[in-house]
Motif scaffolding. Structure first.
Motif, PDB file in Angstrom:
ATOM      1  N   ALA A   1       0.841  -1.205   0.000  1.00  0.00           N
ATOM      2  CA  ALA A   1       0.000   0.000   0.000  1.00  0.00           C
ATOM      3  C   ALA A   1       0.874   1.252   0.000  1.00  0.00           C
ATOM      4  CB  ALA A   1      -0.923  -0.012   1.217  1.00  0.00           C
ATOM      5  N   GLU A   2       1.979   1.197   0.742  1.00  0.00           N
ATOM      6  CA  GLU A   2       2.882   2.348   0.788  1.00  0.00           C
ATOM      7  C   GLU A   2       3.543   2.559  -0.580  1.00  0.00           C
ATOM      8  OE1 GLU A   2       5.438   2.218   4.203  1.00  0.00           O
ATOM      9  OE2 GLU A   2       6.295   4.184   3.729  1.00  0.00           O
ATOM     10  N   LEU A   3       3.881   1.438  -1.215  1.00  0.00           N
ATOM     11  CA  LEU A   3       4.468   1.511  -2.558  1.00  0.00           C
ATOM     12  C   LEU A   3       3.454   2.093  -3.556  1.00  0.00           C
ATOM     13  CD1 LEU A   3       6.958   0.786  -4.232  1.00  0.00           C
ATOM     14  CD2 LEU A   3       5.952  -1.473  -4.620  1.00  0.00           C
TER      15      LEU A   3
ATOM     16  N   ALA B   1       1.694   6.574  -6.976  1.00  0.00           N
ATOM     17  CA  ALA B   1       0.710   7.609  -7.297  1.00  0.00           C
ATOM     18  C   ALA B   1       1.356   8.992  -7.222  1.00  0.00           C
ATOM     19  CB  ALA B   1      -0.477   7.523  -6.346  1.00  0.00           C
ATOM     20  N   MET B   2       2.375   9.115  -6.347  1.00  0.00           N
ATOM     21  CA  MET B   2       3.028  10.403  -6.172  1.00  0.00           C
ATOM     22  C   MET B   2       4.087  10.658  -7.255  1.00  0.00           C
ATOM     23  SD  MET B   2       4.845  11.740  -2.650  1.00  0.00           S
ATOM     24  CE  MET B   2       3.417  11.328  -1.671  1.00  0.00           C
TER      25      MET B   2
ATOM     26  N   LEU C   1      12.621   9.764 -11.002  1.00  0.00           N
ATOM     27  CA  LEU C   1      12.290  10.401  -9.739  1.00  0.00           C
ATOM     28  C   LEU C   1      12.157  11.908  -9.900  1.00  0.00           C
ATOM     29  CD1 LEU C   1      11.779   9.827  -6.846  1.00  0.00           C
ATOM     30  CD2 LEU C   1      14.194  10.129  -6.375  1.00  0.00           C
ATOM     31  N   GLU C   2      13.139  12.493 -10.599  1.00  0.00           N
ATOM     32  CA  GLU C   2      13.104  13.948 -10.746  1.00  0.00           C
ATOM     33  C   GLU C   2      11.866  14.393 -11.517  1.00  0.00           C
ATOM     34  OE1 GLU C   2      16.879  14.581 -12.447  1.00  0.00           O
ATOM     35  OE2 GLU C   2      17.904  14.423 -10.517  1.00  0.00           O
ATOM     36  N   GLY C   3      11.530  13.620 -12.550  1.00  0.00           N
ATOM     37  CA  GLY C   3      10.335  13.959 -13.324  1.00  0.00           C
ATOM     38  C   GLY C   3       9.134  14.044 -12.405  1.00  0.00           C
ATOM     39  N   GLY C   4       9.019  13.038 -11.567  1.00  0.00           N
ATOM     40  CA  GLY C   4       7.875  12.997 -10.665  1.00  0.00           C
ATOM     41  C   GLY C   4       7.883  14.150  -9.686  1.00  0.00           C
ATOM     42  N   ILE C   5       9.055  14.416  -9.150  1.00  0.00           N
ATOM     43  CA  ILE C   5       9.123  15.468  -8.142  1.00  0.00           C
ATOM     44  C   ILE C   5       8.814  16.827  -8.762  1.00  0.00           C
ATOM     45  CG2 ILE C   5      10.789  16.811  -6.810  1.00  0.00           C
ATOM     46  CD1 ILE C   5      11.896  14.242  -5.747  1.00  0.00           C
TER      47      ILE C   5
ATOM     48  N   ARG D   1      11.969   7.779  -0.739  1.00  0.00           N
ATOM     49  CA  ARG D   1      12.926   6.688  -0.511  1.00  0.00           C
ATOM     50  C   ARG D   1      12.349   5.356  -0.971  1.00  0.00           C
ATOM     51  NH1 ARG D   1      14.888   8.692   5.195  1.00  0.00           N
ATOM     52  NH2 ARG D   1      16.241  10.363   4.476  1.00  0.00           N
ATOM     53  N   MET D   2      11.046   5.204  -0.797  1.00  0.00           N
ATOM     54  CA  MET D   2      10.385   3.978  -1.251  1.00  0.00           C
ATOM     55  C   MET D   2      10.532   3.846  -2.770  1.00  0.00           C
ATOM     56  SD  MET D   2       8.694   1.366  -0.176  1.00  0.00           S
ATOM     57  CE  MET D   2       8.102   1.826   1.456  1.00  0.00           C
ATOM     58  N   TRP D   3      10.373   4.983  -3.427  1.00  0.00           N
ATOM     59  CA  TRP D   3      10.456   4.975  -4.900  1.00  0.00           C
ATOM     60  C   TRP D   3      11.879   4.677  -5.361  1.00  0.00           C
ATOM     61  CZ3 TRP D   3       6.823   3.840  -7.796  1.00  0.00           C
ATOM     62  CH2 TRP D   3       6.852   4.098  -9.175  1.00  0.00           C
TER      63      TRP D   3
END
Lengths: 158, 196
Positions: A18-20, A25-26, B101-105, B129-131
């Motif tokens: 779920a966290e992933l 989504a972010m 990552l940068e694209g998303g941020i 960090r998860m990403w």
């Protein structure tokens, strides 16, 4: 499932997943314009059209070397209607040359998410048009036939 | 159209019901995108995979043999488009993890965005960090977890069609890959100053 320290309880796995999902989504959401394009795709539907399936794609027949400039050949077929397409060039200079094998004079439209354009067809069923990168399909009509017949090709990423 | 019955949505869309089509897009948009992004395609190729998948579904919607299994059809179609894009290498370029990552941020949070609270900042940092941890995993794990992380969560049947994995191997592989993600996440958190 495994020996040693043992697997994490499934609840922990669900929480991690779920966290992933929240991170995805972010950092990698479906772009909004793409989702709108998917919604709009339905407006391109021709409800009574026959679908000409892709029956040959040269890009799947051989190993493709990156930067290969050989044209890509595609063949679509619906019954006795055969549409042959040659795609060449790259970037802004991409070009489609086609041949519609069918009796009687026909109209051809080039369809893409950017819109639909009418393509000139000569007396032998040959046509050519610039084509942008991304998905496209052709719609063929025979204005002199009754009832109206429409054949659309399957979508191909050009 | 208010129904969870995807078979009914497919049949209604085939009859021309636009709201049923919209419901299908909302239900499976995340799945299609996750399949496109699970592989190392350029952003443009991933966009093409997504668009072509929906255009093909539109064209085939009246011919789907088992409407209730449309998810499998969609996942398989997206997967085939991915393979074509990889094979043709048309505009395929390797996407670096940091680009992702940068694209998303950049999209999600304009520079020095004022976050509402420290909790939120910490939450965002954990997600970041998860990403990074996900993108540090092996291809096999990254691919599976990226598709499992689609919203709404895909069924194992959908994942199986999307990644050409036997259904029976998804559970055990998921467990192993989540364990690796946990370890990679811990490693990220242990070395927060390393960003390059």
């Amino acid at each position: 499932m495994t020996a040693g320290s043992g697997p994490s309880p499934p609840d922990d796995d669900l929480a991690l997943e779920a966290e992933l999902r929240a991170a995805a989504a972010m950092f990698d959401p479906v772009p909004q314009w793409l989702e709108r394009a998917a919604v709009d795709a339905f407006d391109l539907r021709e409800i009574d059209a026959e679908l000409a399936e892709l029956v040959f794609d040269s890009s799947l027949e051989r190993a493709v070397v990156r930067g290969d400039q050989e044209p890509r050949l595609l063949t679509f077929q619906a019954g006795d209607v055969i549409i042959e397409v040659e795609l060449s060039g790259s970037g802004g200079a991409r070009r489609l040359v086609g041949h519609l094998v069918s009796p009687g004079p026909a109209q051809v439209e080039l369809r893409s998410p950017q819109g639909t354009v009418l393509v000139q067809v000569d007396g032998l069923g040959r046509f050519a048009a610039p084509v942008s990168e991304g998905p496209f399909s052709l719609a063929c009509r025979w204005p002199q036939r009754t009832p109206d017949q429409v054949v659309v090709t399957d979508w191909v990423t050009g | 159209m208010q129904t969870d019955d995807v078979g009914a949505l497919v049949r209604a869309a085939a009859e021309g019901d636009k709201s049923a089509w919209n419901a299908l897009v909302m239900r499976f948009s995340g799945l299609v995108w996750s399949v496109a992004r699970a592989h190392r395609l350029s952003a443009t190729d991933a966009e093409d995979v997504y668009q072509t998948t929906w255009l093909r579904l539109m064209e085939h919607i009246g011919k789907i043999k088992e409407p209730q299994r449309v998810a499998g059809w969609i996942a398989t179609t997206a997967q085939r488009e991915v393979l074509k894009a990889l094979h043709i290498g048309r505009r395929a370029t390797l996407v670096r993890d940091l680009d992702l990552l940068e694209g998303g941020i950049d999209d999600a949070s304009p520079e020095s965005a004022v976050v509402a609270s420290e909790d939120e900042a910490e939450h965002g940092e954990r997600a970041r960090r998860m990403w990074l941890a996900l993108n540090a995993l092996s291809e096999r794990c990254r691919r599976l977890l990226r598709v499992l992380a689609a919203s709404p969560p895909p069924s194992y049947a959908e994942v199986s069609a999307a990644l050409e994995m036997p259904i029976g191997s998804i559970g055990p592989t998921r467990a192993r890959c989540l364990e690796r993600l946990r370890m990679a996440f811990a490693a990220q958190s242990a070395a927060p100053e390393v960003t390059q």
